[in-house]
Motif scaffolding. Structure first.
Motif, PDB file in Angstrom:
ATOM      1  N   LEU A  34      34.041  -4.355  45.871  1.00 36.59           N
ATOM      2  CA  LEU A  34      33.250  -3.217  46.320  1.00 36.59           C
ATOM      3  C   LEU A  34      32.043  -3.053  45.411  1.00 36.59           C
ATOM      4  CD1 LEU A  34      36.371  -0.959  46.626  1.00 36.59           C
ATOM      5  CD2 LEU A  34      35.059  -1.876  48.544  1.00 36.59           C
ATOM      6  N   PRO A  36      29.826  -0.655  43.445  1.00 41.62           N
ATOM      7  CA  PRO A  36      29.729   0.730  42.989  1.00 41.62           C
ATOM      8  C   PRO A  36      28.380   1.328  43.404  1.00 41.62           C
ATOM      9  CG  PRO A  36      30.525  -0.678  41.226  1.00 41.62           C
ATOM     10  CD  PRO A  36      30.092  -1.587  42.332  1.00 41.62           C
ATOM     11  N   GLY A  37      28.417   2.533  43.890  1.00 42.84           N
ATOM     12  CA  GLY A  37      27.185   3.186  44.309  1.00 42.84           C
ATOM     13  C   GLY A  37      26.739   2.797  45.697  1.00 42.84           C
ATOM     14  N   GLY A  41      34.227   3.806  52.936  1.00 45.44           N
ATOM     15  CA  GLY A  41      35.498   3.502  53.561  1.00 45.44           C
ATOM     16  C   GLY A  41      36.636   3.957  52.683  1.00 45.44           C
TER      17      GLY A  41
ATOM     18  N   LEU B  37      27.961  11.734  42.778  1.00 43.47           N
ATOM     19  CA  LEU B  37      28.647  10.449  42.604  1.00 43.47           C
ATOM     20  C   LEU B  37      30.027  10.708  42.025  1.00 43.47           C
ATOM     21  CD1 LEU B  37      28.606   7.265  42.315  1.00 43.47           C
ATOM     22  CD2 LEU B  37      27.638   7.627  40.049  1.00 43.47           C
ATOM     23  N   SER B  41      38.251   5.917  42.471  1.00 42.83           N
ATOM     24  CA  SER B  41      38.411   4.876  43.481  1.00 42.83           C
ATOM     25  C   SER B  41      37.716   5.339  44.766  1.00 42.83           C
ATOM     26  CB  SER B  41      39.893   4.575  43.713  1.00 42.83           C
ATOM     27  OG  SER B  41      40.410   5.364  44.747  1.00 42.83           O
ATOM     28  N   GLN B  42      37.424   4.397  45.655  1.00 40.97           N
ATOM     29  CA  GLN B  42      36.558   4.778  46.773  1.00 40.97           C
ATOM     30  C   GLN B  42      37.220   5.786  47.723  1.00 40.97           C
ATOM     31  OE1 GLN B  42      35.403   1.882  49.596  1.00 40.97           O
ATOM     32  NE2 GLN B  42      37.360   0.847  49.689  1.00 40.97           N
ATOM     33  N   GLN B  63      28.504   9.356  46.877  1.00 41.19           N
ATOM     34  CA  GLN B  63      28.823   7.969  46.573  1.00 41.19           C
ATOM     35  C   GLN B  63      29.957   7.838  45.569  1.00 41.19           C
ATOM     36  OE1 GLN B  63      28.886   4.890  47.076  1.00 41.19           O
ATOM     37  NE2 GLN B  63      27.684   4.809  48.959  1.00 41.19           N
ATOM     38  N   THR B  64      30.372   6.602  45.364  1.00 40.64           N
ATOM     39  CA  THR B  64      31.547   6.336  44.539  1.00 40.64           C
ATOM     40  C   THR B  64      31.272   5.215  43.549  1.00 40.64           C
ATOM     41  OG1 THR B  64      33.829   5.538  44.581  1.00 40.64           O
ATOM     42  CG2 THR B  64      32.420   4.764  46.341  1.00 40.64           C
ATOM     43  N   THR B  65      31.961   5.257  42.406  1.00 41.41           N
ATOM     44  CA  THR B  65      31.863   4.132  41.475  1.00 41.41           C
ATOM     45  C   THR B  65      32.847   3.028  41.874  1.00 41.41           C
ATOM     46  OG1 THR B  65      33.443   5.183  39.981  1.00 41.41           O
ATOM     47  CG2 THR B  65      31.123   5.550  39.526  1.00 41.41           C
ATOM     48  N   ALA B  66      33.653   3.279  42.895  1.00 41.53           N
ATOM     49  CA  ALA B  66      34.545   2.263  43.464  1.00 41.53           C
ATOM     50  C   ALA B  66      35.398   1.550  42.414  1.00 41.53           C
ATOM     51  CB  ALA B  66      33.753   1.250  44.283  1.00 41.53           C
ATOM     52  N   MET B  67      36.171   2.337  41.677  1.00 41.42           N
ATOM     53  CA  MET B  67      37.064   1.760  40.661  1.00 41.42           C
ATOM     54  C   MET B  67      38.145   0.911  41.342  1.00 41.42           C
ATOM     55  SD  MET B  67      36.291   2.922  37.542  1.00 41.42           S
ATOM     56  CE  MET B  67      37.790   3.102  36.563  1.00 41.42           C
ATOM     57  N   HIS B  79      31.296   0.001  35.985  1.00 37.19           N
ATOM     58  CA  HIS B  79      31.184   0.490  37.361  1.00 37.19           C
ATOM     59  C   HIS B  79      30.231   1.685  37.434  1.00 37.19           C
ATOM     60  CE1 HIS B  79      34.371  -1.498  39.930  1.00 37.19           C
ATOM     61  NE2 HIS B  79      34.387  -2.159  38.799  1.00 37.19           N
ATOM     62  N   ALA B  83      26.829   1.680  39.497  1.00 32.45           N
ATOM     63  CA  ALA B  83      26.654   2.695  40.545  1.00 32.45           C
ATOM     64  C   ALA B  83      25.351   3.463  40.338  1.00 32.45           C
ATOM     65  CB  ALA B  83      27.841   3.655  40.548  1.00 32.45           C
TER      66      ALA B  83
END
Lengths: 536, 462
Positions: A34, A36-37, A41, B37, B41-42, B63-67, B79, B83
């Motif tokens: 994924l 980040p930023g 989903g 932000l 996790s997403q 938005q997310t840092t998607a850990m 991350h 981001a």
């Protein structure tokens, strides 16, 4: 351990995408890193919960801090013909103190007890989340212990959010059913026409549009997983003679393992669209007859299909003229794209683009064949590009999920929900009529002309053209002085400036749509693989 | 006054709370060209995003840092950096509000240190974008706490001290509570302006979440308080905070720039509105405009017309502390009784003042149980109260967040003369719709010996 488990889940021989990969790619798994930023989903927990939550008579207990459940409960439109327990939300709502003092497992155990005693569920599904996975709560052990103590099935679902995507969560849920549920109950009424349907969520109750077809043929749906499912039905699903997989990426692994373990053959089908519904009925009949069901099932199925197809054709006829040539943008992974593509093309609509994010290579080939010229397929589209495309009038309507709803609406484009929050059922023959009816209603709502017409003043609020016709009055007023002429024009509405003005803007939102730009634009979409809402 | 009790359950059933980072994001969404932000996790972002979208019916920048699991083990600083840079490149925001989540807070990193390092290392890339941090783990607090922390961060991180103190006599800083709607903020602004004052509302969702059709794609918030306006808040003549949970940000503004502040607990009744108007009149040295005097008179009339329907009614309310206080004060002020009061967290000082015998810190299951036992005529909470409403057979007035099954929640006015009047009318109409027709049975003195609560819905005991 977790890594091995995830790897095993992704190494799915029954998955079309996986089959098409090279050995090396296969090893890498299918979880995309994924960004980040720029990611969007749901997480694995989301996927796991989605896949199991519609089991109606079970309690679904989320073990973690508030957000995982508190921000997401009671948000999906699955229908239940029985218990409403599944709509209640249960979470251990861990506090800082619980986490610091290591009270997680105890709280979970007590939570299961409270639920068992107060709600008497058929089973409890316990979901781990990021925090409880991180602090190492052993939910398997707690579930085992609580199950023995309170005498009901307590099933651990280990899909913490950080392990991956929603899709992975679906698979984890399927694995949990296989490991802990299916095969634990032996029904005493096993028959030669029992089937299992996997990946049907009964959204808006749409499986109830299909089940009567099976009933008519004497085919018993032993279990529909997970839509409107009772726990005991799933537990006895291993006695079915055939499996149909509806939402293939989610639970195809479960279907394959049911074949390996209990010898139940499966096929992938769909209830979206007339031809698909018919083909699915035929497939079920063929599989059942091959396994010992009476031979006449095939002929009876053909008769039913013929009858229903002619009925649905007659019901669709009134829409053909209204919808022919209308351009549809299909932007979803939620339903089998190609099956909807085929269905809409059948009534003469034009598909200007379709997402193929969750489609198999086989699906993509079908789309290519269906959309002879310029098959505009994209993995997913950045919101900015999507907005541009719609604002430029490249589609008359977008079918998608709630996530992209407001991109379409802000671009003043008709939109129809075909994902999990929808309220209209679209399955089977009747569902197709409903879908077409809803498209018609969305497209031809009279408000579009008004909402697209520009305001009759410029950016500074100065009147630019008198496009608003005012009724003539006897005494002069500042307003009437200015609009005298248009008031006269309004008498002949067809040719008035106002009418022409409105018409121009209602029919086209394209202000700078030079073909070269559009071509380049399309190419750009073809390559993008950003997540739905990801790239801004 | 009210006794505060905490219910003892291991598992929450039907949560009342939305998460703390969601509250913080809501505050950042009230700043122009901003991007909240979530550091987690997403899924954390996805859930909050979907809930926002369902409530506001708008595209929401979040938005997310998607850990992932690797970052969860090794640390999320990379991350976070990625981001921030991605967001800067793609959306060019003026402000990024980083809200931590339970995942990264459980792991426990030095986020402030990380952000300071990233800002230093990426100075050129991030130029022109302020990055603020709030600690908002999901395992404590709810919307109110998260929002409060984010407003505090906006004041602490952006406002420039003015040395020596200079005062713009017309400028008034307004810190609204999170529970004020878009329409409430519009009304606040109009009211302040009618005294010739210039309000700076921080944050201001009426500029960003008011539901417009901008005509082009804007990846950040499309309006709200400009970052520059917050930076320049130091010369405000006065600061008015609405709700206990924005007291700290107001005090911070005082500490940084010496701006005197007044905290008003609510604007949701005639007397509360009077206090606000009086304050504005004093600050501006102007008499109260005739429009407001007229509005006050209309409210008086609505109270006269409406009080018949409120008198003796039994109301159950579940809301965040300040919102609970405002609603309870409104209903009791009109003659109703708050028989059940449930809130999200037990730390706010305002809870003592809630006009109810008891305030329970709990969930919507506690709310349903207590309301059912007490017997009541109206449930007041957000959309998730619909299950309780169905089972109890008592109508639900939807307030607060989330409201996902009704349109227009942001365009309802709830404060000052006009808003209180609207709310009186809305609730009175719900009471009227439920009016019971007397029957020989219902009035038979031998059937009802006075043990049951007159007026409450019999349906709740079915």
């Amino acid at each position: 351990m977790l890594k091995d488990k995830v790897k095993a889940l992704f190494d799915e021989p029954a998955c079309g995408v996986n089959q098409a990969k090279s050995e090396k790619d296969r090893k890498a798994g299918c979880s995309k890193p994924l960004t980040p930023g720029a990611a969007a989903g749901g997480c694995a927990f989301d996927g796991a919960k989605i896949a199991l939550q519609p089991v109606t008579d079970a309690a679904h207990l989320i073990h973690g801090p508030l957000a995982c459940e508190g921000n997401s409960w009671d948000n999906r439109g699955s229908g239940s013909s029985g218990s409403d327990l599944w709509r209640r939300s249960f979470t251990t709502d861990l506090t800082e103190l619980d986490i610091v003092t290591g009270q997680g497992e105890k709280k979970l155990y007590r939570g299961i007890r409270e639920i068992a005693q107060r709600f008497a569920p058929a089973a409890v599904f316990v979901y781990s989340t990021c925090v409880t996975a991180l602090i190492g709560d052993d939910i398997d052990a707690v579930c085992k212990h609580a199950s023995a103590k309170y005498g009901l099935p307590v099933i651990p679902v280990n899909g913490a959010g950080f392990v991956g995507s929603k899709n992975l969560g679906n698979k984890i849920a399927g694995q949990a059913l296989l490991d802990h549920v299916i095969g634990t109950v032996e029904p005493d009424d096993v028959g030669p026409t029992d089937i299992v349907i996997l990946g049907e969520f009964n959204l808006a109750g749409e499986f109830w549009q299909v089940k009567p077809l099976f009933d008519r043929l004497g085919i018993r749906v032993r279990a529909c997983v997970p839509g409107d499912a009772r726990y005991a039905e799933i537990a006895g699903a291993h006695t079915a003679r055939a499996t149909m997989v509806v939402c293939s990426t989610a639970l195809v692994g479960l279907a394959r393992q049911m074949t390996e373990r209990w010898g139940i053959p499966y096929f992938e089908g769909s209830f979206y669209g007339v031809l698909d519904t018919s083909e699915s009925l035929r497939q079920v009949a063929r599989l059942l007859v091959a396994r010992g069901a009476p031979d006449d099932l095939i002929a009876r199925t053909e008769a039913l299909v013929t009858e229903e197809e002619s009925r649905v054709a007659a019901r669709l006829d009134p829409y053909r003229e209204k919808l022919a040539g209308k351009r549809v943008l299909l932007n979803t992974g939620g339903v089998k794209s190609w099956s909807v593509v085929a269905a809409l093309m059948e009534i003469g609509m034009e598909i200007v683009g379709t997402s193929v994010k969750k489609s198999t290579p086989e699906d993509r080939e079908r789309i290519k064949i269906l959309m002879r010229e310029d098959p505009h397929m994209f993995e997913s589209m950045a919101p900015r590009d999507l907005y541009k495309m719609l604002a430029d009038g490249e589609a008359d309507i977008m079918l998608s999920g709630g996530r992209t709803q407001f991109i379409a609406l802000k671009a003043k484009t008709p939109w129809l929900d075909i994902n999990q929050e929808r309220v209209h059922p679209y399955a089977g023959y009747d569902g197709m009529v409903e879908l077409v009816k809803q498209i018609d209603l969305a497209l031809h709502n009279p408000m579009w002309a008004q909402v697209r017409a520009p305001a009759p003043w410029d950016e500074d609020g100065n009147l630019i053209e008198t496009v608003v016709a005012l009724a003539a009055a006897t005494s002069p007023s500042p307003l009437q002085g200015e609009v005298k002429e248009s008031a006269v024009e309004a008498a002949q509405p067809d040719d008035s400036f106002a009418a022409r003005h409105r018409k121009k803007f209602s029919e086209s939102r394209v202000e700078n749509s030079d073909p070269e730009y559009l071509a380049r634009h399309r190419k750009k979409f073809a390559k993008t693989d950003a997540d739905d809402m990801g790239e801004c | 006054m009210a006794a505060i009790v905490t219910t003892q359950k291991a598992a929450a059933v039907n949560p009342l709370k939305s998460s703390q980072p969601l509250g913080a994001a809501l505050a950042f969404l009230g700043v122009a060209e901003a991007m909240p932000l979530f550091h987690g996790s997403q899924g954390c972002t996805s859930f909050a995003l979907v809930l926002f979208v369902r409530h506001f019916k708008e595209a929401i920048p979040l938005q997310t840092t998607a850990m992932d699991e690797v970052a969860t083990i090794l640390g999320g600083a990379d991350h976070l950096e990625e981001a921030l840079l991605n967001l800067k490149n793609r959306t060019k925001p003026k402000l990024i509000g980083v809200c931590t989540t339970a995942l990264v807070e459980t792991r426990g990193e030095d986020f402030l240190g990380d952000i300071t390092l990233i800002k230093r290392k990426r100075e050129a890339e991030l130029a022109g974008t302020d990055v603020l941090l709030v600690h908002t783990p999901d395992f404590e607090g709810a919307i109110e706490e998260g929002y409060s922390k984010a407003v505090l961060a906006l004041i602490e991180g952006l406002v420039q001290p003015v040395e020596p103190r200079r005062v713009d006599p017309g400028k008034v800083a307004i810190l609204p509570g999170w529970h004020l709607t878009v329409a409430d903020l519009d009304l606040l602004r109009d009211t302040v302006e009618s005294f010739g004052l210039e309000p700076v509302i921080v944050p201001d969702i009426s500029g960003s979440l008011d539901g417009t059709v901008p005509g082009r794609w804007i990846p950040t918030t499309y309006g709200g308080t400009p970052v520059e306006a917050i930076r320049a808040l130091g010369d405000a003549a006065h600061c008015i905070a609405i709700g206990e949970h924005v007291r700290r940000p107001a005090e911070m503004l005082h500490a940084i720039a010496g701006v005197p502040c007044t905290v008003l607990e609510t604007l949701g009744s005639l007397e509360a509105a009077d206090r606000f108007i009086t304050l504005l009149s004093r600050l501006s040295g102007r008499p109260v405009p005739s429009k407001l005097r007229r509005a006050r008179s209309r409210l008086q009339d609505a109270m006269l017309d409406g009080h018949f329907h409120f008198g003796g009614k039994r109301v159950a309310i579940a809301a965040e502390p300040d919102h609970l206080y405002a609603l309870a004060a409104f209903f009791t002020g009109m003659g109703a009784e708050v028989v059940t009061a449930v809130t999200t967290t037990g730390h706010s000082a305002i809870l003592d003042k809630v006009p109810a015998a008891e305030v329970a810190v709990g969930d919507l299951d506690d709310f349903e149980t207590r309301a059912g036992e007490a017997g009541c005529d109206l449930l007041v909470t957000h959309s998730h109260g619909r299950q309780a409403s169905e089972r109890l057979g008592v109508p639900l007035l939807r307030v607060g967040f989330p409201i996902f099954d009704r349109l227009g929640s942001q365009h309802r006015r709830t404060i000052l003369y006009d808003g209180v009047r609207d709310q009186i009318i809305e609730a009175a109409n719900m009471f009227q719709a439920q009016q019971r027709i007397h029957t020989p049975d219902s009035l038979d003195p031998f059937r009802d010996r006075g043990e049951t609560h007159d007026g409450h819905s019999q349906a709740s005991h079915h």
